[in-house]
Design a protein around this motif. Structure first.
Motif, short mmCIF file in Angstrom:
data_model
loop_
_atom_site.label_atom_id
_atom_site.label_comp_id
_atom_site.label_asym_id
_atom_site.label_seq_id
_atom_site.Cartn_x
_atom_site.Cartn_y
_atom_site.Cartn_z
N THR A 68 0.22 2.74 0.78
CA THR A 68 0.45 4.15 2.10
C THR A 68 -1.49 4.24 2.02
OG1 THR A 68 0.98 5.35 0.94
CG2 THR A 68 2.98 4.21 2.29
N CYS A 69 -2.07 3.55 1.82
CA CYS A 69 -3.68 3.53 1.88
C CYS A 69 -4.10 4.65 2.74
CB CYS A 69 -4.87 3.00 1.27
SG CYS A 69 -3.87 1.83 0.06
N GLY A 70 -3.35 4.60 3.71
CA GLY A 70 -4.85 5.39 5.60
C GLY A 70 -5.67 5.13 5.23
N GLN A 71 -6.40 5.45 6.11
CA GLN A 71 -7.87 5.11 6.42
C GLN A 71 -8.43 6.83 6.72
OE1 GLN A 71 -8.25 3.77 10.50
NE2 GLN A 71 -7.80 1.80 9.90
N GLN A 72 -9.28 6.69 5.78
CA GLN A 72 -10.07 7.72 5.47
C GLN A 72 -12.04 7.72 6.25
OE1 GLN A 72 -9.15 5.97 2.91
NE2 GLN A 72 -6.88 6.95 3.03
N PHE A 73 -12.17 8.64 6.19
CA PHE A 73 -13.91 9.21 6.57
C PHE A 73 -14.71 8.07 5.09
CE2 PHE A 73 -12.66 11.84 9.57
CZ PHE A 73 -12.64 11.21 10.01
N GLN A 74 -15.74 7.16 5.14
CA GLN A 74 -16.40 6.08 4.17
C GLN A 74 -17.62 6.12 4.15
OE1 GLN A 74 -14.13 4.98 1.56
NE2 GLN A 74 -12.50 4.43 3.69
N HIS A 75 -18.21 6.19 3.36
CA HIS A 75 -20.11 6.28 2.57
C HIS A 75 -20.62 5.61 3.96
CE1 HIS A 75 -23.41 6.15 0.95
NE2 HIS A 75 -23.69 6.50 0.57
N GLY A 89 -1.31 6.31 -2.61
CA GLY A 89 -1.91 6.75 -1.44
C GLY A 89 -0.63 7.98 -0.93
N ALA A 90 -1.52 9.56 -0.98
CA ALA A 90 -0.60 11.01 -0.04
C ALA A 90 -0.58 10.46 1.56
CB ALA A 90 -0.65 11.92 -1.29
N SER A 91 -0.99 9.73 2.06
CA SER A 91 -1.43 9.92 3.23
C SER A 91 0.43 10.11 3.83
CB SER A 91 -0.94 8.52 4.07
OG SER A 91 -0.38 7.70 4.15
N ARG A 92 0.34 10.77 5.19
CA ARG A 92 1.55 11.29 6.02
C ARG A 92 3.06 10.36 5.92
NH1 ARG A 92 -0.80 11.85 11.14
NH2 ARG A 92 1.70 11.54 11.99
N THR A 93 3.02 8.83 6.25
CA THR A 93 3.39 7.93 5.69
C THR A 93 3.97 7.46 4.46
OG1 THR A 93 1.99 6.14 7.31
CG2 THR A 93 3.51 5.16 5.92
N GLY A 94 3.17 7.53 3.03
CA GLY A 94 3.47 7.44 1.92
C GLY A 94 4.66 8.65 1.61
N LEU A 95 3.84 9.71 2.29
CA LEU A 95 5.03 11.13 1.18
C LEU A 95 6.26 11.36 2.66
CD1 LEU A 95 2.07 13.96 1.88
CD2 LEU A 95 3.65 13.23 -0.12
N ALA A 96 6.17 10.53 3.01
CA ALA A 96 7.15 10.70 4.74
C ALA A 96 8.82 9.21 3.67
CB ALA A 96 6.97 10.40 6.24
N PRO A 152 -1.27 2.99 8.83
CA PRO A 152 -2.94 2.91 9.60
C PRO A 152 -3.64 2.03 9.14
CG PRO A 152 -2.99 5.07 10.05
CD PRO A 152 -2.01 4.41 8.68
N CYS A 153 -3.29 1.01 7.92
CA CYS A 153 -4.11 0.30 6.81
C CYS A 153 -3.04 -1.13 7.05
CB CYS A 153 -4.30 0.74 5.25
SG CYS A 153 -2.50 1.17 4.33
N VAL A 154 -2.28 -1.47 7.60
CA VAL A 154 -2.07 -2.50 8.04
C VAL A 154 -1.95 -2.82 9.37
CG1 VAL A 154 -0.18 -1.52 6.01
CG2 VAL A 154 0.56 -1.96 8.02
N ARG A 155 -1.77 -4.32 9.32
CA ARG A 155 -1.39 -4.77 10.88
C ARG A 155 -0.21 -5.57 10.92
NH1 ARG A 155 -5.33 -7.60 13.37
NH2 ARG A 155 -3.57 -8.78 14.93
N TYR A 156 -0.08 -6.35 12.06
CA TYR A 156 1.47 -7.30 11.77
C TYR A 156 0.49 -8.12 11.71
CZ TYR A 156 5.04 -3.78 13.13
OH TYR A 156 6.26 -2.80 12.66
N SER A 157 1.54 -9.64 11.41
CA SER A 157 0.91 -11.14 11.40
C SER A 157 1.13 -11.41 13.02
CB SER A 157 2.41 -12.17 10.49
OG SER A 157 1.64 -13.37 10.97
N ILE A 187 6.93 5.87 10.52
CA ILE A 187 6.94 4.36 9.84
C ILE A 187 7.55 4.75 7.82
CG2 ILE A 187 4.84 3.11 9.09
CD1 ILE A 187 3.48 3.83 11.68
N GLY A 188 7.01 5.58 7.84
CA GLY A 188 7.58 6.43 6.40
C GLY A 188 9.26 6.36 6.06
N GLU A 189 9.82 7.02 7.15
CA GLU A 189 10.95 6.97 6.63
C GLU A 189 11.60 6.17 7.29
OE1 GLU A 189 12.09 10.08 9.67
OE2 GLU A 189 11.14 12.09 8.54
#
Length: 1329
Positions: free
Chosen positions: A825-832, A724-731, A1057-1062, A1080-1082
């Motif tokens: 770091t997949c993030g969230q996108q607009f889906q079908h 995932g090339a999201s902002r989290t992954g790039l950071a 954004p694709c994760v949540r804490y336990s 978050i990425g850093e």
């Protein structure tokens, strides 16, 4: 205790005889010195030291710290500095040119053994007299241990009246031998003296010998500390048996001993499978590790037939990976899975089996060189280009290679190769058809006598420094006088250790026949024991340089540049020598527009001295001498007037400026520079507009200064795969290779898997940039200014499956990618619109009948499968990135042109429909208007309020004023708007949607559709969701992670954004989606650095993931910590002794966009869950709300109860600098000349005009943050409160520390240092700086 009797002599204090019974505080650790240590160091300098080293004040100390090669501080156990040493690569003689000191020393002092590689000169040596020789020798020993090639440490004594640095303590300098100058007619004691400390006297080497049987009891415990497998396999006496019972074996055991006890062991072997190495690694720069007689080039292969990939439901039986001969330059890091029938076309000897996972004993094993069957194949690459040149002839004997181009074999394997998979991306069916070749490409074969030996085993006693292993490596070459190379093969997950500093990392092939998770290191005898030098190039060097540049991509242009350097004065060229033979070339020139470059990157705006910035126009070096690369660059600086070297490369350029036309073999020995995120608002000043004007073709930048050359270059080879090339992954990726460890740490095996690669597009439409709102710092310019393609391998693919057992991921079109650590770091996108909807209705369960579902222990049970994503019609657009926006808008242009004369053309009856209640939907409308599309053919469907009654009924702007004006603008533009309407289907003809079905509160209706832009459902990608669920990773509305971003798999991490804490953490209000993705990425990168940095491995510290990496320049830089620990065994997890709360981030959330009109919008707010504005204003202690609305340019400023800016909302008809306003966050309103009071007095009627005043320009520069940080380090902080007593106490404290003077002096120094970028301000007086 008797009192200390002190007397004055030469201006310093000496200790009386009574002090001999005084016990000094025991010495502690040694660390690298920092600029903040200057006052403490100056306190140790006496009069004699001041005269001999020409040090008068703290500023002289800071100058030495900045320009020296190495500076170290000796601390006591309390952390107090009690000694300091600073060294440079030339003597402290202003009358002697630094480039000519060798001739001076040889002629005046007859010290012919001193040269630039084995000698350093002290430019300052000071210590507390209480410690005497013990402290001085301790610092000298640290210097010798830091650089194993260092043999002598010298210093000049030019003041005859001060023969000793500490009068009365001659024993402190006993390690230095005095060399007297010889000058006719002048007594020797009246001439400057040269004092030399020899390594053999201060830090003697250990004795090296071959092992004997009696060493068994000493060696076995040393080896067992690293691994117990050898003892378990061969018993307690395997060392003795290896020596006595197998004298015919080609294995040789070396030991180093101290006090007649073996404290280190090294096992060497000459049995090497060269054929397997040739198939997996690029050995051409090393002559195939043989004494070459000839080279057999691979034959060209043709594709015999297509290979059919298995259906995803079938279980593959065999695996292999091959690449096409016609596309060998394509950089593919995947493994292809073939059907069993297709394998019948291959020979049986080509069959492969899955790779065994490396265990904790991998380093001590025979390193898989003698296995009979080849392993699983993987496309892989280390992003270091070694194949730019051939090996010079003098590195091997009996060379019989033809120099004809037709006989050359040239494999290009570097960072600038194509990053896309070599396959067609067709529709997803049950069987994917691709066209790889029927056979793997044959490797280049090297014919000749073996010329290498293998280092199988190395271990040191825990009480002895592992850097003593270099002594054994030097002795190893004496055991094999007819072999020039030593090689090591290690797992990719193995932590680096000091011995690898003397080896070169070998580039693997783009395909892997073996050694999937292995790395190969090579050391040449001339690198370990040879003589290295640098000198200016001469015309007679051209023939030798031509041979060195034989495989250079721009050989003729480079030779022309070399000839120009002989006649053009501003150019200078230097040859790198080994054994007096050229092995490299560097051409320098002055850095053009250095002020602009420094202002737009994270550098000081001006050099310390004019004309000291140089650009490396070309730099190339033989890979076998890479361990000396930083020394070569240091000696290069010594030969020139330059202080800072710059290297620039446009990684996205084309033509002659493309990376393929650059020689980047020196880039990874320099430090990458972070580009500036924001440029100040400098309207009205032509000079500043020129400095901060965006560069037309952004480039990545590296720098190098003398201080950086003393640090080791450490490689981290862990196979890190980021999905995932999201902002989290790039950071995360950026912080790994450009963070605080970038000066010495290089990540060689990072892979980014993303459907569209990096989020940047060449030749992008302006409307596409408008269509995507800006969040965070990753703009197109910023991405092109960061060397992602230099350090990261980018695969344009989609992950569909995670195989946690094999530690690999499967890609959508049939490939595989192995990993050591997987980061999601997949993030969230607009889906079908039909996201995760079952194609068939769910059966109703009859409550009167028993459940007919199968139990999990039933053999017929099959787990539920994620439904496949539905096909997207041709005229339905989903935009989640800049590339998708560019593609969709270009596609729309083509559709309009194609249907122009048809009945289904774009018209008021057949409109473009934009659906959604997101800011992206409004930006899409603005982009369509910018393309020239008439507003009359646009229709906007707003599904607000939401159908779910539990959701907050707040508009996407969270501001009624902004929403009202945007809706008025839509009405003014005559765009048809359908409110409170929700999509419930469409009617499709062929592959295009013709009618959209909408549901209003009271009725349903249909809209004819020419094109449909959908901004409805925002969620994780279907393929990623499928891979996560089917792999057994816990998913609960998001991928479940712990406080340190770990999942239930120790090798899989996730963030964004694709994760949540336990749920057990009770952290619903601190989910990642509420914070800045860059933060978050850093934070995740800092966790990786703590475990992958060999200087930090094994340090168990309980710290928050958000805290910064420990200070880099500590004693750990002088010694590796637990270097044999494997990340695979440590499992990259924090071991917390107590419950650790989740991280809380402080960076603000900012979003800017262009709305229909055009209206320019920006929102800046504090992190955390967004509270509706009406609710927030009703809460107590909310501070002050300041609003200006001049000429309908709306500006809302929220100041909290502590008078700090916490939120900004802008909506303007004219452009403004959103980057500048972001820097206002968190600052006290007093920074802006009492903003609150001036607003209440009605002195401010337009914040846009107020914040663009020239006197505010300094606050908009990123360097101003450094000024605030310096002030906070002096404990100069503001105390605000409603209590008068608290304010009075704060004022008293302010006066007691001299706060006003501290702030004034720091501010004056800041303005003086940044005069170029701050011309509005007066130059401070000297007494303030």
């Amino acid at each position: 205790m008797p009192a200390l009797m002190l007397s004055k002599n030469y201006g310093i204090e000496t200790i009386d005889m009574v002090s001999r019974i005084f016990r000094a505080v025991p010495l502690g650790r040694i660390r690298l010195a920092m600029e903040e240590d200057a006052p403490a160091i100056m306190a140790l300098v006496n009069e004699s030291m001041s005269l001999n080293f020409r040090v008068k004040n703290v500023w002289d100390i800071k100058y030495i710290l900045k320009n020296c090669v190495l500076s170290i501080c000796q601390l006591d156990i309390n952390g107090t500095i009690v000694g300091f040493l600073s060294a440079k690569d030339y003597p402290l003689l202003p009358s002697v040119n630094p480039a000519a000191w060798e001739d001076f020393v040889w002629s005046k002092y007859k010290c012919v053994e001193l040269n630039s590689r084995n000698t350093l000169f002290l430019h300052l040596l000071c210590w507390n007299p209480i410690y005497a020789r013990e402290l001085v020798d301790n610092m000298l020993k640290s210097l010798f241990m830091h650089d194993p090639y260092l043999q002598y440490i010298a210093m000049m004594r030019t003041i005859v009246e001060c023969p000793l640095l500490v009068p009365g303590q001659s024993r402190s300098e006993a390690s230095f031998k005095r060399m007297q100058a010889l000058e006719r007619g002048v007594p020797g004691d009246q001439l400057p003296a040269l004092l030399v400390a020899d390594r053999n006297e201060v830090s003697p080497r250990l004795r090296i010998r071959r092992a004997v049987e009696e060493d068994n009891d000493d060696i076995v415990p040393i080896i067992e500390r690293q691994s117990t497998r050898l003892r378990e396999l061969y018993g307690d006496f395997y060392v003795s048996e290896l020596i006595s019972r197998h004298p015919e074996s080609e294995r040789v055991l070396l030991v180093c001993e101290h006090k007649e006890v073996a404290v280190g062991v090294m096992c060497l072997n000459t049995q090497i499978n060269y054929e397997e190495l040739e198939e997996s690694f690029e050995l051409s720069p090393f002559a195939g590790l043989k004494r070459l007689e000839r080279i057999i080039n691979p034959e060209k292969q043709t594709v015999v037939s297509n290979i059919s990939i298995l259906d995803e439901n079938k279980e593959p039986k065999k695996e292999a990976s091959f690449t096409s001969a016609t596309s060998k330059d394509v950089k593919s890091r995947v493994t292809w899975i073939f059907d069993d029938d297709e394998f019948k076309k291959f020979d049986k000897d080509k069959e492969v089996r899955p790779a065994a996972q490396p265990g904790p004993y991998s380093q001590l094993d025979v390193l898989n060189f003698f296995q009979d069957e080849p392993e699983e194949v993987e496309y892989d690459i280390v992003n270091i280009d070694h194949d730019l040149l051939k090996v010079p002839k003098f590195f091997y004997e009996n060379l019989g290679i033809s120099t004809d181009d037709s006989t050359k074999s040239h494999r290009r394997e570097s960072f600038y190769d194509n990053k896309y998979l070599d396959q067609d991306k067709g529709k997803r069916t049950s069987e994917f058809l691709i066209s790889p070749p029927a056979r793997p490409p044959q490797p280049t074969r090297y014919i000749g006598a073996p010329n290498a030996f293998l280092l199988e085993l190395f271990a040191m006693h825990q009480d002895y420094d592992e850097r003593y292993g270099f002594d054994m490596l030097q002795a190893a070459y004496e055991l094999f006088p007819n072999r020039d190379y030593c090689i090591i093969c290690l797992p990719t997950s193995h932590t680096s250790f000091p011995l690898l500093d003397h080896f070169t990392l070998v580039t693997p092939h783009s395909y892997r026949m073996r050694f999937i998770n292995e790395t190969l290191y090579v050391a040449h005898i001339n690198s370990v024991r040879g003589d290295v030098r640098v000198r200016a190039a001469e015309p007679y060097d051209v023939p030798s340089v031509t041979e060195v540049l034989e495989h250079s991509p721009r050989k003729h242009e480079l030779l022309d540049l070399l000839h120009d350097s002989f006649v053009i004065r501003i150019l200078s060229s230097f040859v790198l020598l080994s054994q007096n033979q050229p092995i490299g070339l560097i051409i320098l020139g002055p850095l053009d527009e250095n002020t602009i470059v420094r202002a737009q990157y994270d550098l000081l705006p001006e050099p310390h001295k004019y004309g000291t910035d140089a650009a490396i126009l070309a730099g190339i070096m033989s890979p076998i001498m890479e361990p000396h690369a930083r020394w070569y660059l240091r000696d290069l600086i010594r030969h020139t007037k330059y202080v800072t070297l710059f290297l620039a490369c446009r990684l996205f350029a084309k033509g002659d400026a493309s990376p393929a036309r650059h020689l980047m073999s020196l880039g990874h020995f320099m430090k990458p520079v972070v580009p500036r995120q924001f440029f100040p608002n400098v309207k009205g000043n032509k000079d500043l507009e020129l400095i901060f004007q965006p560069i037309s073709a952004p480039f990545a930048l590296w720098t190098l200064e003398r201080a950086l050359t003393s640090l080791p270059r450490v490689y981290v080879n862990n196979n890190i795969v980021v999905v995932g090339a999201s902002r989290t992954g790039l950071a995360f990726i950026e912080h790994l290779f450009m963070g605080p460890t970038s000066q010495y740490l290089t990540f060689t095996n990072i892979t980014l898997v993303s459907e569209h690669g990096l989020p940047t597009v060449p030749d992008c439409l302006r409307a596409a940039e408008t269509c995507v709102p800006r969040n965070g710092r990753y703009t197109d310019r910023y991405i092109k200014s960061v060397p992602f393609y230099y350090y990261v391998d980018v695969i344009s693919a989609v992950m569909t499956q995670i195989d946690r057992k094999k530690k690999c991921i499967h890609l959508k079109d049939g490939g595989m990618k192995f990993y050591d650590e997987l980061v999601l770091t997949c993030g969230q996108q607009f889906q079908h619109p039909d996201y995760l909807k079952e194609p068939e209705p769910v059966r109703e369960v009859d409550p009167t009948k028993p459940c007919d579902r199968l139990l999990m222990d039933d053999t017929r049970y099959r787990p539920d499968r994620v439904p496949p994503p539905p096909e997207l019609p041709d005229n339905v657009m989903l935009i989640n990135s800049l590339e998708q926006a560019n593609n969709c808008l270009r596609k729309l242009q083509a559709m309009i042109k194609e249907a122009k004369d048809s009945d289904n053309c774009l018209s008021e009856e057949n409109r473009i429909i934009i659906y959604g209640d997101y800011i992206e939907a409004y930006s899409c409308i603005a982009a369509l208007l910018e393309m020239g599309i008439s507003s009359k053919v646009l229709a906007f469907v707003e599904p607000f309020p939401p159908e779910d009654g539990t959701k907050m009924r707040v508009n996407c702007f969270n501001n009624e004023t902004v929403d009202e004006r945007v809706q008025m603008m839509l009405k003014k533009l005559k765009i048809q708007v359908y409110r409170k309407s929700h999509l419930y289907g469409w009617w499709q003809k062929g592959n295009c949607v013709e009618t959209i079905r909408l549901m209003a509160p009271l009725h349903a209706f249909h809209l004819p559709c020419f094109a449909f832009f959908y901004y409805g459902i925002k969620a994780i990608d279907v393929y990623a969701f499928k891979a996560i669920n089917e792999s057994g990773l816990v998913y609960d509305g998001g991928l479940v992670v712990g406080p340190s971003f770990e999942t239930n798999d120790p090798h899989v991490f996730a963030a964004g954004p694709c994760v949540r804490y336990s749920r057990k953490l009770y952290a619903d209000n601190r989910q990642h989606k509420y914070y800045s993705s860059e933060d978050i990425g850093e934070a995740l990168a800092r966790i990786f650095l703590r475990k992958l940095d060999p200087f930090m491995t094994g340090v168990n510290e309980v710290e928050s993931p958000t805290s910064d990496v420990v200070p880099r320049f500590s004693s750990s830089l002088l010694a590796f910590k637990d270097s044999h620990a494997s990340v695979g065994n440590i499992c990259l997890l924090f071991v917390f002794r107590r419950w650790q709360p989740v991280a809380k981030f402080k960076a603000p959330l900012a979003q800017s966009a262009i709305l229909p009109g055009p209206l320019y919008y920006m929102q800046l707010r504090q992190p955390g869950p967004e509270i509706p504005m009406a609710v927030k204003l009703s809460l107590p202690h909310q501070g002050h709300t300041l609003i200006t609305d001049k000429n309908e340019n709306y500006f809302r400023l929220q100041v909290n109860a502590l008078h700090c800016i916490e939120a900004i909302t802008c909506l303007s008809k004219k452009k403004f600098s959103s980057e500048s306003f972001i820097l206002l966050y968190g600052k006290h309103e007093a920074y802006f000349n009492n903003l609150l009071a001036r607003y209440k007095l009605h002195l401010i009627d337009d914040f846009y005009d107020f914040f663009s005043k020239p006197w505010l320009s300094a606050l908009y520069q990123e360097s101003f943050i450094d000024l605030l940080r310096d002030l906070h380090e002096h404990e100069v902080k503001t105390e605000c409160g409603q209590n008068a007593e608290l304010r009075q106490a704060a004022a008293a404290f302010w006066q007691s520390i001299g706060g006003e003077h501290i702030v004034t002096s720091h501010l004056a120094h800041y303005l003086k240092r940044n005069t170029v970028t701050n011309p509005y301000y007066a130059v401070p007086e000297p007494e303030f700086t």
